[in-house]
Enzyme design. Structure first.
Site, PDB file in Angstrom:
ATOM      1  N   LYS A  82      -8.557  29.604-135.026  1.00 16.56           N
ATOM      2  CA  LYS A  82      -8.180  28.264-134.579  1.00 16.56           C
ATOM      3  C   LYS A  82      -8.289  28.250-133.064  1.00 16.56           C
ATOM      4  O   LYS A  82      -7.651  29.058-132.371  1.00 16.56           O
ATOM      5  CB  LYS A  82      -6.757  27.922-135.030  1.00 16.56           C
ATOM      6  N   GLU A  98      -4.170  25.876-144.595  1.00 15.33           N
ATOM      7  CA  GLU A  98      -3.653  26.577-143.420  1.00 15.33           C
ATOM      8  C   GLU A  98      -2.239  27.090-143.709  1.00 15.33           C
ATOM      9  O   GLU A  98      -1.416  26.384-144.298  1.00 15.33           O
ATOM     10  CB  GLU A  98      -3.635  25.611-142.225  1.00 15.33           C
ATOM     11  N   CYS A 137      -7.534  22.843-139.148  1.00 15.76           N
ATOM     12  CA  CYS A 137      -6.633  21.717-138.882  1.00 15.76           C
ATOM     13  C   CYS A 137      -6.944  20.958-137.581  1.00 15.76           C
ATOM     14  O   CYS A 137      -7.889  20.189-137.521  1.00 15.76           O
ATOM     15  CB  CYS A 137      -5.189  22.226-138.898  1.00 15.76           C
TER      16      CYS A 137
END
Length: 506
Positions: free
Chosen positions: A339, A264, A373
């Site tokens: 995300k 990321e 993440c």
């Protein structure tokens, strides 16, 4: 038991017929004249010799399994034994079929209790896998049903057998051998008074079956993953940074990896030139590089013949700042992922917002999922991807502390177990003292597996050295996931109580 000198599984020969006939008569005492004629056995051996096997103990026939290959779509769900065998002529056998249909299986009474029937069924399964057929099927007798037919329907009887409230020696045995009842067959076998002429259609699916394709491509079964544990360092421009990225792609491609996974915000070093701007302005400047970076990664995916997951990078759409990444396939196509859950820090410091797109992606190595993440800490997302057929979950991450990393790691391991999939995580290491909000990083990239006998006992396939720039290469076997789903010690996906809860994407 003490008199047994040898047990052999052998192909049936016509010379065995007389002994076979006597064994059938001894095995079917409740069904008079329940034996095959010699010309019928001869036909089976001529048409499908591999499908006709016997178990011999001390050179004496102890059991037998007879079968044919059929084009299963040609038969009605309510077929009879006479239908499936072509009025007992076996004219329904075809080498172009897709299912092995069990014609007969029996064990002589004096040899029962030695688990010989399991050997016959295991042989059929192995034969099915070897011939690349869709599965096995047969009509299973329910010989104890006549004792309960006055009070129970066949369905109620089968439910009680499955719950161990009623013992049925035939059905219990078949269920214990991973055959699944799919429907009741009425008037299946003439003269089966014990079963009241009912049977249970039992099926077993070959998890290795591959439908014949007309394309010159195959889905890989053993997939090699290449993870990049990226060192944060300053670069003078994007060309220099992409030169470093290409170095890693060249490295993992040199090991014939199928995927390269970047972390990321691995391109954060390019923000160093924007220190004169506010933090929200600096990351929006970084977002201006995203389109060109994706184009470059796509070209690298083609030239190095590898699927690249670009980690993540900022992107501005309709004046909103998102954290996104791209799957650059080696065939030249690209897919965008977002995300969905933004951390409080990302929202507060950068003004970032969460995306709305969640999907599994098709690749030449099967279906994959990608969560950035923080998203891996929300189990609903990976469960939805698992329901879409995901085999490998990729998680590019960026964490600055060990406790932040531990949240990602432990949640990723949980996702591997509960979704019966592989999970690969890749993060950055080092520090960027000249980039605000990117001061220091902590990472240990890894590949996680489910926890069962076919996998590492701790669920860790491979892991990198903590906080060291390196690549991590690991092979994952997709067929092991199929075995786990069907035959695992626990079956997390199949055993869900969908009668109590439901998870669906809006």
């Amino acid at each position: 038991m003490e008199d047994i000198e040898n047990i052999e599984l052998k192909y049936l020969n016509l010379e065995d017929y007389q002994e076979l006939k006597e064994a059938m008569i001894a095995s079917y005492t409740t069904m008079p004249d329940a034996f095959w004629q010699e010309h019928q056995i001869k036909k089976l051996i001529e048409e499908f010799p591999e499908g006709q096997v016997v178990i011999k103990i001390n050179d004496q026939i102890a059991g037998c399994a007879l079968s044919i290959i059929v084009d299963y779509e040609q038969f009605d769900d309510n077929h009879t034994y006479k239908d499936i065998t072509g009025n007992y002529t076996f004219s329904t056998h075809t080498n172009e079929g897709d299912v092995i249909y069990g014609v007969d299986v029996f064990i002589k009474p004096e040899f029962r209790g030695l688990r010989l029937g399991r050997r016959l069924y295991d042989y059929r399964k192995e034969l099915c896998e070897r011939l690349n057929l869709r599965g096995l099927a047969f009509g299973g007798r329910i010989p104890n049903y006549h004792k309960f037919s006055d009070t129970l329907t066949p369905k109620e009887y089968i439910d009680k057998v499955r719950r161990k409230e009623i013992h049925d020696p035939v059905l219990n045995f078949q269920i214990s051998n991973d055959f699944h009842p799919t429907r009741i067959l009425k008037n299946y076998l003439e003269g089966d008074a014990s079963s009241q002429d009912y049977a249970v259609l039992l099926e077993w699916s070959n998890i290795y079956y591959e439908k014949k394709s007309k394309k010159a491509t195959t889905i890989k079964k053993v997939v090699r993953l290449g993870l990049v544990q990226w060192q944060m360092r300053l670069y003078k421009d994007m060309d220099e940074m992409m030169q470093q990225a290409e170095f890693f792609i060249d490295s993992v491609s040199g090991y014939r990896s199928d995927f390269a996974l970047f972390p990321e915000f691995f391109n954060a070093p390019l923000m160093a030139g924007n220190n004169h701007l506010s933090t929200p302005e600096a990351i929006r400047e970084l977002a201006k590089h995203t389109a060109e970076m994706v184009q470059r990664f796509s070209k690298l995916a083609i030239s190095y013949n590898i699927n690249i997951i670009t980690g993540s990078m900022p992107e501005v759409v309709d004046n909103r700042l998102y954290n996104v990444g791209y799957l650059c396939r080696r065939d030249g196509s690209t897919e965008r992922f977002e995300k969905l859950h933004i951390t409080p820090d990302e929202a507060k410091i950068w003004g970032m917002v969460g995306g709305n797109k969640l999907q599994a992606f098709d690749t030449d190595c099967g279906k994959i999922g990608i969560l950035i993440c923080y998203d891996v800490e929300f189990p609903e997302l990976s469960r939805i991807l698992a329901d879409e057929g995901m085999d490998i979950l990729f998680v590019p991450f960026l964490t600055d502390t060990q406790n932040g990393f531990s949240r990602v790691r432990h949640c990723a391991q949980a996702r591997a177990i509960e979704n019966e999939c592989y999970v690969a995580i890749a993060g950055s290491v080092g520090n960027l003292p000249n980039v605000e909000n990117m001061d220091i990083q902590y990472a240990q990239s890894a590949v996680f597996t489910p926890c069962d006998f076919a996998f590492p006992t701790n669920g860790v396939k491979a892991e990198a050295t903590q906080n060291a720039e390196m690549i991590l290469i690991a092979d994952v076997d997709i067929d092991l996931l199929r075995e786990l789903n069907q035959f695992g010690s626990v079956r997390n996906l199949k055993d869900r109580r969908t009668d109590l809860f439901e998870l669906k994407k809006k």
